[in-house]
Design an enzyme around this catalytic site. Structure first.
Site, mmCIF file in Angstrom:
data_model
loop_
_atom_site.group_PDB
_atom_site.id
_atom_site.type_symbol
_atom_site.label_atom_id
_atom_site.label_comp_id
_atom_site.label_asym_id
_atom_site.label_seq_id
_atom_site.Cartn_x
_atom_site.Cartn_y
_atom_site.Cartn_z
ATOM 1 N N LYS A 53 2.023 4.140 -4.533
ATOM 2 C CA LYS A 53 0.982 2.897 -5.139
ATOM 3 C C LYS A 53 -0.309 3.580 -4.756
ATOM 4 C CE LYS A 53 4.450 -0.720 -4.970
ATOM 5 N NZ LYS A 53 4.939 -1.774 -4.101
ATOM 6 N N GLN A 97 4.350 -5.624 0.810
ATOM 7 C CA GLN A 97 5.601 -4.754 0.461
ATOM 8 C C GLN A 97 6.784 -5.381 1.244
ATOM 9 O OE1 GLN A 97 5.749 -1.811 -1.391
ATOM 10 N NE2 GLN A 97 7.905 -2.060 -1.386
ATOM 11 N N ASP A 120 1.535 -9.223 -7.997
ATOM 12 C CA ASP A 120 2.884 -9.093 -8.299
ATOM 13 C C ASP A 120 3.615 -10.129 -9.102
ATOM 14 O OD1 ASP A 120 3.924 -6.617 -7.394
ATOM 15 O OD2 ASP A 120 3.805 -7.305 -5.031
#
Length: 294
Positions: A53, A97, A120
């Protein structure tokens, strides 16, 4: 092999270039899209994902704030950090994460992120917008799947889509998106409680495997000419130097003989997830970032 193999890497590259161009336009206004990525602990798979990422952010010209916390970080400490980033107007997106250490509640952490920075699309507010069809972020992996279907001109209107797997990250949101009026698919959602899974998968014009079980979908479970999208990314132990290889939820070689289109693992849906994340960060910066960063 008769199926067309869908190249997720090429599709993702086009999306990343789009994100880079959007970033350039934002920078001309004095706004640099910024994503804060928080990693708690040192899970090897999570470390790999975070590194990927950060590379994608750099390639798009975006700022990536790489925040690493120890395994012993308390839930209260993490929530305090998220609150401070929520208040930081120079940060447009926040990504924690997953998975988190067992002593930290995932639900509490997700809910703590400001919905406008939840790139997200895990926050209950954003999930609600998704369900109601209101404007907002789309979850990265499901959005990537839809983009692959669109790129191959695979029709969804009137098609029967079967989604295998009911996770909050992929299965459920994907079923909702496919049933939206603009896509207009008829959707069957299968899971571990489904009786006679092959019966359902053989009805699918579009079959999406997102169960987390390597090799679950076999050739005889696929309707001839169906589009088969494999979301599974499973580490399977082997005798290689690395000690494992990546495998999807679909038995690729057999399935490719029956399917009309198929995605490989790796190189299919995986690259699309990060590309769609870049799109969401650009969107967040466009919506929240004025010329002065507020």
């Amino acid at each position: 092999m008769s199926a067309i193999v869908i190249d997720g890497k090429a599709a993702a590259a086009a999306l990343r270039e789009e994100a880079r161009q959007r970033t350039e336009r934002l920078k001309e206004r004095g706004v640099t899209p910024c994503l804060a990525v928080i990693l708690v602990g040192e899970d090897p798979a999570s470390l790999s994902y975070v590194t990927a990422k950060q590379k994608a952010l750099a390639a798009a010209g975006m700022e990536g704030r790489d925040i690493r916390l120890s395994e012993t970080t308390t839930e209260a400490q993490l929530l305090s950090l998220i609150a401070s980033i929520n208040a930081d107007k120079s940060v447009h997106g926040i990504l924690v994460q997953l998975p988190l250490p067992a002593h930290i509640r995932e639900e509490a952490v997700i809910t703590a992120i400001e919905p406008g920075k939840d790139v997200d699309c895990f926050h209950p507010v954003n999930v609600g917008k998704l369900l109601l069809g209101r404007p907002g972020f789309l979850p990265c992996t499901p959005h990537g799947v839809l983009d692959l279907l669109k790129g191959q001109n695979i029709p969804t209107k009137g098609a029967h889509a079967v989604v295998v797997g009911r996770s909050n990250i992929v299965g459920k949101p994907l079923a909702v998106l496919l049933a939206r009026r603009e896509l207009n698919a008829t959707v069957t959602l299968c899971h571990t409680g489904t009786k006679d899974l092959p019966f359902h998968t053989r009805q699918a014009d579009i079959l999406i495997a997102a169960a987390g079980t390597p090799g679950l979908i076999k050739k005889d479970m696929i309707k001839k000419g169906a589009a088969v999208i494999d979301v599974g990314v499973n580490r399977v132990a082997d005798t290689s130097a690395r000690g494992y290889h990546l495998a999807g939820d679909v038995d690729f070689d057999g399935a490719a003989e029956a399917a009309g289109w198929i995605t490989p693992v790796p190189g299919g849906v995986g690259p699309m997830t990060i590309a769609m994340l870049m799109r969401n960060v650009a969107q967040a910066a466009e919506e929240r970032g004025g010329a002065n960063g507020d």
